[in-house]
Enzyme design. Structure first.
Site, short mmCIF file in Angstrom:
data_model
loop_
_atom_site.label_atom_id
_atom_site.label_comp_id
_atom_site.label_asym_id
_atom_site.label_seq_id
_atom_site.Cartn_x
_atom_site.Cartn_y
_atom_site.Cartn_z
N LYS A 1 0.83 -1.21 0.00
CA LYS A 1 0.00 0.00 0.00
C LYS A 1 0.87 1.27 0.00
O LYS A 1 0.66 2.17 -0.80
CB LYS A 1 -0.94 0.02 1.22
CG LYS A 1 -1.89 -1.17 1.28
CD LYS A 1 -2.83 -1.09 2.46
CE LYS A 1 -2.14 -1.13 3.83
NZ LYS A 1 -1.44 -2.40 4.13
N ARG B 1 -10.32 0.26 8.30
CA ARG B 1 -9.69 -1.02 8.60
C ARG B 1 -10.67 -2.00 9.20
O ARG B 1 -10.29 -3.09 9.56
CB ARG B 1 -8.56 -0.78 9.59
CG ARG B 1 -7.25 -1.30 9.03
CD ARG B 1 -6.16 -0.78 9.91
NE ARG B 1 -4.97 -1.52 9.73
CZ ARG B 1 -3.91 -1.05 9.08
NH1 ARG B 1 -3.94 0.13 8.52
NH2 ARG B 1 -2.82 -1.76 9.01
N ARG C 1 11.68 -5.28 5.27
CA ARG C 1 11.51 -3.85 4.93
C ARG C 1 12.47 -2.98 5.75
O ARG C 1 12.69 -3.21 6.92
CB ARG C 1 10.08 -3.41 5.23
CG ARG C 1 9.89 -1.90 5.09
CD ARG C 1 8.45 -1.50 5.13
NE ARG C 1 7.74 -2.07 6.24
CZ ARG C 1 6.42 -2.11 6.31
NH1 ARG C 1 5.68 -1.64 5.33
NH2 ARG C 1 5.82 -2.63 7.36
N ARG D 1 11.08 -0.79 11.19
CA ARG D 1 9.94 -0.37 12.01
C ARG D 1 9.80 -1.30 13.20
O ARG D 1 10.01 -2.50 13.08
CB ARG D 1 8.65 -0.45 11.16
CG ARG D 1 8.13 0.90 10.78
CD ARG D 1 7.04 0.83 9.76
NE ARG D 1 5.85 0.07 10.14
CZ ARG D 1 4.77 -0.04 9.38
NH1 ARG D 1 4.73 0.57 8.20
NH2 ARG D 1 3.74 -0.74 9.77
N ARG E 1 -0.62 -8.85 13.33
CA ARG E 1 -1.17 -7.89 12.34
C ARG E 1 -1.90 -8.64 11.23
O ARG E 1 -2.94 -8.19 10.76
CB ARG E 1 -0.04 -7.03 11.76
CG ARG E 1 0.49 -6.00 12.74
CD ARG E 1 1.86 -5.47 12.36
NE ARG E 1 1.89 -4.81 11.07
CZ ARG E 1 3.02 -4.50 10.43
NH1 ARG E 1 4.19 -4.78 10.96
NH2 ARG E 1 2.97 -3.88 9.26
P1 AP5 Z 1 4.81 -1.57 1.81
O1 AP5 Z 1 4.48 -0.76 0.62
O2 AP5 Z 1 5.54 -0.88 2.92
O3 AP5 Z 1 3.49 -2.33 2.34
P2 AP5 Z 1 2.25 -1.79 3.15
O4 AP5 Z 1 1.05 -2.49 2.59
O5 AP5 Z 1 2.22 -0.30 3.19
O6 AP5 Z 1 2.59 -2.43 4.56
P3 AP5 Z 1 2.45 -1.86 6.03
O7 AP5 Z 1 3.21 -2.85 6.89
O8 AP5 Z 1 2.87 -0.43 6.13
O9 AP5 Z 1 0.92 -2.00 6.23
P4 AP5 Z 1 0.16 -2.03 7.53
O10 AP5 Z 1 -1.23 -1.93 7.02
O11 AP5 Z 1 0.47 -3.18 8.42
O12 AP5 Z 1 0.75 -0.78 8.34
P5 AP5 Z 1 0.19 0.66 8.69
O13 AP5 Z 1 1.34 1.58 8.73
O14 AP5 Z 1 -0.99 1.01 7.85
O15 AP5 Z 1 5.65 -2.83 1.32
C1 AP5 Z 1 6.16 -3.78 2.26
C2 AP5 Z 1 7.53 -4.29 1.80
O16 AP5 Z 1 7.37 -4.99 0.57
C3 AP5 Z 1 8.57 -3.19 1.54
O17 AP5 Z 1 9.83 -3.69 1.90
C4 AP5 Z 1 8.50 -2.96 0.02
O18 AP5 Z 1 9.73 -2.49 -0.49
C5 AP5 Z 1 8.16 -4.37 -0.47
N1 AP5 Z 1 7.32 -4.39 -1.68
C6 AP5 Z 1 6.27 -3.59 -1.97
N2 AP5 Z 1 5.73 -3.91 -3.16
C7 AP5 Z 1 6.46 -4.98 -3.63
C8 AP5 Z 1 6.40 -5.80 -4.80
N3 AP5 Z 1 5.46 -5.59 -5.75
N4 AP5 Z 1 7.27 -6.80 -4.94
C9 AP5 Z 1 8.21 -7.03 -3.99
N5 AP5 Z 1 8.35 -6.30 -2.87
C10 AP5 Z 1 7.48 -5.27 -2.68
O19 AP5 Z 1 -0.38 0.43 10.16
C11 AP5 Z 1 0.47 0.13 11.24
C12 AP5 Z 1 -0.37 -0.01 12.51
O20 AP5 Z 1 -1.06 1.22 12.80
C13 AP5 Z 1 -1.48 -1.07 12.44
O21 AP5 Z 1 -1.00 -2.36 12.75
C14 AP5 Z 1 -2.47 -0.54 13.50
O22 AP5 Z 1 -2.05 -0.86 14.78
C15 AP5 Z 1 -2.35 0.98 13.32
N6 AP5 Z 1 -3.36 1.50 12.39
C16 AP5 Z 1 -3.13 2.01 11.14
N7 AP5 Z 1 -4.29 2.37 10.56
C17 AP5 Z 1 -5.28 2.08 11.45
C18 AP5 Z 1 -6.69 2.20 11.41
N8 AP5 Z 1 -7.35 2.66 10.33
N9 AP5 Z 1 -7.39 1.80 12.51
C19 AP5 Z 1 -6.77 1.34 13.59
N10 AP5 Z 1 -5.43 1.16 13.69
C20 AP5 Z 1 -4.69 1.53 12.61
#
Ligand code: AP5
Length: 205
Positions: free
Chosen positions: A13, A85, A119, A149, A160
């Site tokens: 994402k 979410r 990552r 992270r 997660r």
């Molecule tokens: P990356 O692009 O970083 O993936 P991502 O989907 O953004 O992963 P996140 O871990 O950031 O998602 P998340 O939803 O767990 O975290 P968030 O910050 O939203 O890619 C991942 C890796 O793969 C990288 O190394 C990249 O280089 C590689 N990659 C990407 N595309 C690729 C490809 N095509 N091929 C190969 N490699 C590739 O949330 C964190 C925490 O915040 C949550 O756990 C929760 O506690 C809280 N939170 C956030 N939003 C909410 C909400 N709405 N409600 C309640 N709690 C929330």
């Protein structure tokens, strides 16, 4: 355009959001980034969010919805990354915004753990995977040291992924029923190939 970016942790994402926001001039609103900035700043929201994030759980809905409501105020074109979410958050969002499209990035579960644990991040916002760094430990964009992270460890990632399955995956049906869902099957496509598929969908709107 009001776009929701959906996908499991590690689905890409953040990677796609950076490219989408640059090409389509959409404001990028990432709830995860907002929480991490609050944690870094030691704010009350950051202190609350940290315990949930460290446990791989969702931060309480009402706090999260208020943050998003104020972040979108005054903006016509934006992309929500990591919000909603769960169905409760989606219903709240429907109360203050008219979502046009939900882009769902579908990636095999088997790939997610490796992607997240491999990552590396930079303070400038850039994100890398160790397999493509050739041993480098600094950011190719700004030269600052890369870091991992805190929630990118196997135990928290397991939690997660469980949270995603039980609470977030039902949004696929939620947006499907509204006729707003577009799923990109990412398979083992590179970020650039996934982006090409994303552009095909967005350009057809
Ligand atoms: P990356 O692009 O970083 O993936 P991502 O989907 O953004 O992963 P996140 O871990 O950031 O998602 P998340 O939803 O767990 O975290 P968030 O910050 O939203 O890619 C991942 C890796 O793969 C990288 O190394 C990249 O280089 C590689 N990659 C990407 N595309 C690729 C490809 N095509 N091929 C190969 N490699 C590739 O949330 C964190 C925490 O915040 C949550 O756990 C929760 O506690 C809280 N939170 C956030 N939003 C909410 C909400 N709405 N409600 C309640 N709690 C929330």
């Amino acid at each position: 355009m009001k776009l929701v970016l959906l996908g499991a942790p590690g689905a890409g994402k953040g990677t796609q959001a950076e490219k989408i926001s640059a090409k389509y001039s959409l404001k990028h609103i990432s709830t995860g980034d907002i929480f991490r900035a609050n944690i870094k700043g030691g704010t009350p929201i950051g202190k609350l969010a940290k315990s949930y994030i460290d446990a791989g759980k969702l931060v309480p809905d009402d706090v999260t919805c208020e943050i998003v409501k104020s972040a979108v105020q005054g903006a016509d074109d934006y992309m929500l990354d990591g919000f909603p979410r769960n169905v409760y958050q989606a219903e709240k969002l429907d109360g203050f915004a008219q979502v046009d499209i939900c882009l769902n990035l579908e990636v095999d579960k088997a790939l997610l753990m490796d992607r997240i644990c491999g990552r590396r991040m930079c303070v400038c916002g850039a994100s890398y995977h160790v397999s493509r760094l050739n041993g480098s430990e600094v950011c190719a964009k700004c030269g600052k040291p890369l870091y991992r992270r805190e929630d990118d460890n196997p135990e928290t990632v397991e939690k997660r992924l469980e949270t995603y399955e039980s609470q977030t995956a039902p949004l696929i049906d939620y947006y499907g029923a509204q006729g707003k869902l577009k799923t990109i099957i990412c398979g083992d496509k590179s970020p650039e190939e996934v982006f090409a598929a994303v552009c095909e969908v967005l350009d057809s709107l």
